[in-house]
Design a protein around this motif. Structure first.
Motif, PDB file in Angstrom:
ATOM      1  N   ILE A   1       4.626   0.513   2.224  1.00  0.00           N
ATOM      2  CA  ILE A   1       6.060   0.630   2.548  1.00  0.00           C
ATOM      3  C   ILE A   1       6.203   0.811   4.062  1.00  0.00           C
TER       4      ILE A   1
ATOM      5  N   LYS B   1      14.152  -4.224   2.797  1.00  0.00           N
ATOM      6  CA  LYS B   1      13.217  -4.399   1.674  1.00  0.00           C
ATOM      7  C   LYS B   1      13.460  -5.770   1.056  1.00  0.00           C
TER       8      LYS B   1
ATOM      9  N   ALA C   1      14.390   4.649   0.348  1.00  0.00           N
ATOM     10  CA  ALA C   1      13.036   4.169   0.078  1.00  0.00           C
ATOM     11  C   ALA C   1      12.397   5.062  -0.979  1.00  0.00           C
TER      12      ALA C   1
ATOM     13  N   THR D   1       8.302  -1.877  -3.512  1.00  0.00           N
ATOM     14  CA  THR D   1       9.113  -1.935  -2.300  1.00  0.00           C
ATOM     15  C   THR D   1       8.469  -2.893  -1.326  1.00  0.00           C
TER      16      THR D   1
ATOM     17  N   VAL E   1       8.387  -4.642   2.023  1.00  0.00           N
ATOM     18  CA  VAL E   1       9.000  -4.594   3.354  1.00  0.00           C
ATOM     19  C   VAL E   1       8.340  -5.631   4.254  1.00  0.00           C
TER      20      VAL E   1
ATOM     21  N   GLY F   1       5.380  -7.068   1.845  1.00  0.00           N
ATOM     22  CA  GLY F   1       4.913  -6.333   0.682  1.00  0.00           C
ATOM     23  C   GLY F   1       3.452  -6.528   0.342  1.00  0.00           C
TER      24      GLY F   1
END
Lengths: 348, 129
Positions: A15, A254, B16, B22, B24, B125
């Motif tokens: 993330i 995202k 988040a 998730t 990104v 990701g």
């Protein structure tokens, strides 16, 4: 990574971590489709992290000496005190930033193609009206700066939940001389689009922390922030500084759907699927940048991709010549370009 | 959530959540590459892209965007390089440009037609170390 913080999702995908910048929201606004897209503030590109290279003074010329703009101020030519773009002249506490320069009065010596600049004049174009400074010849304080010019990405979505149509970049009136707009296939000039400007976290960190607009998480006084070591510079001459890779005071982009695509056939309309979306009330945003690119079709029609927006949960790509995209030799399809649907979290 | 990291905005909205998938965009590199056209003897540049596993993976999970460079379609070449999956952890850049005269006629490329492009490499990701 051998040090720092790393947060992974349930599948082990990253993330954020403290070594690599992610893409974060830095500015939000709304605008209307089919009308000229508003100018973005220049701090978006990181100019707040400018670096002073040198300082000196120069005396401007008095009177009207052939100006073509109220933003111009003339100086006798002096190569040793050149003021590149982003140099700043400060007068009574007001900063005037150099945007451009032109020179007149250089004389060619014989037929040598060598020019004598002894009596030449430099006209500097500033970012503000400088007519009030022209009446007297006065010494002006100049600081030469280097400024970062980080890129950014535009994410957009229709504000109305009932909007249905397709949209992407194009020139106003499909006239290449006009500014860009968000082309809206409905033809309306009153449909409102929400826009988020997203930057690399490195660029986000280069924006001054006094710019409250960059805190799209709603708070500015506390946060988790991830920083690199002091290993990079914002400008070539600037100091090695720590760079931001994540900050909880704003929202992160995202990707829900993302594909590289090189455009459709240049003579016919088609569609392209980015994949399926699950139903959610969290707002979806489309990554608009790649809709600038065009393919030239028959009779110089310009085929480009737009986002076909049926609802928050049904988004695909429409390929046609409507709107025309952005005409630019540098924005033709030469390879796959990124198309994506993103979320910026609940409440964005 | 039983474990992990959650991030909220000032209104308590979830931004988040590490307990959900998730994806990104994460910039993992910036690279400048100079290549002569293959027709002038230029070889592909093999770039180490850790984690890439297939052509499909490259297409769906990475963005390699040209941010500056030479060339341009005015003079007969796209200026961009052809990018493709090479092998596990590697991709290749190839200058497949054709060369023309100022008037559009095709001509033989030479090493002086070498182009330098700068790319930002993003991952979408993926596990990043």
């Amino acid at each position: 990574m051998s040090y720092g913080v790393s947060v992974s999702d349930v599948n082990g995908n990253t993330i954020f971590n403290s070594s690599h910048p992610i893409e974060m929201a830095s500015y939000y606004f709304t605008c209307q489709g089919n009308t000229a897209f508003p100018s973005l503030p220049d701090w978006i590109t990181g100019k707040d992290s400018r670096y002073a290279v040198s300082s000196f003074s120069r005396t401007n010329m008095a009177g009207n000496v052939g100006y073509t703009s109220n933003f111009e101020l003339a100086f006798p030519y002096d190569q040793s005190k050149s003021m590149p773009t982003d140099s700043v002249m400060t007068v009574a506490g007001v900063e005037y930033t150099v945007r451009n320069r032109r020179i007149t009065g250089a004389v060619m010596v014989g037929n040598s193609f060598i020019f004598d600049f002894t009596n030449a004049t430099e006209y500097y174009l500033f970012d503000k009206d400088v007519t009030a400074l022209r009446s007297v010849a006065a010494s002006r304080a100049i600081v030469q700066y280097e400024a970062p010019n980080y890129g950014y990405t535009i994410y957009a979505r229709p504000m109305s939940a009932s909007y249905s149509g397709y949209f992407g970049w194009a020139h106003v009136g499909a006239d290449l001389r006009n500014p860009l707009m968000i082309y809206d296939s409905t033809g309306s000039t009153t449909n409102t689009f929400e826009v988020i400007v997203a930057s690399s976290a490195k660029a986000w960190g280069a924006i001054a922390y006094t710019r409250s607009e960059k805190f799209l998480g709603g708070m500015s006084n506390y946060a988790i922030t991830c920083q690199t070591g002091q290993t990079e510079r914002h400008t070539p001459s600037g100091p090695l500084v720590s760079m931001t890779t994540f900050d909880s005071r704003t929202r992160i982009a995202k990707m829900v759907l993302a594909k590289g695509w090189g455009g459709g056939t240049d003579y016919s309309n088609s569609s392209f699927s980015l994949g399926s979306l699950n139903a959610t009330s969290t707002k979806r945003w489309v990554r608009l940048d790649s809709t600038k690119a065009v393919k030239l079709g028959a009779n110089l029609t310009r085929y480009s991709a737009k986002y076909q927006w049926n609802s928050n949960n049904s988004i695909s790509i429409a390929w046609n010549s409507n709107g025309g995209g952005q005409f630019s030799l540098q924005d033709s399809y030469v390879t796959d370009l990124p198309f994506a649907v993103a979320e910026f979290g609940v409440g964005a | 959530m039983a474990y992990g990291f959650q991030c909220f905005d000032s209104l308590g909205n979830l931004i988040a959540d590490s307990s959900a998938q998730t994806n990104v965009l994460m910039k993992i590199d910036e690279v400048s590459i100079s290549l002569a056209p293959t027709s002038a003897g230029g070889s592909p540049y093999i770039y180490n892209l850790t984690g890439v596993s297939s052509a499909l993976d490259l297409r769906d999970n990475y963005i390699i965007g040209r941010v500056s460079g030479g060339g341009g379609i005015v003079f007969g070449g796209s200026g961009n390089f052809y990018i493709q999956y090479h092998s596990a952890g590697k991709i290749s850049f190839t200058n497949n440009s054709q060369c023309t005269t100022l008037f559009g006629a095709y001509r033989q490329c030479t090493v002086s037609d070498t182009v330098t492009n700068t790319y930002h490499v993003y991952s979408i990701g993926k596990p990043i170390t």
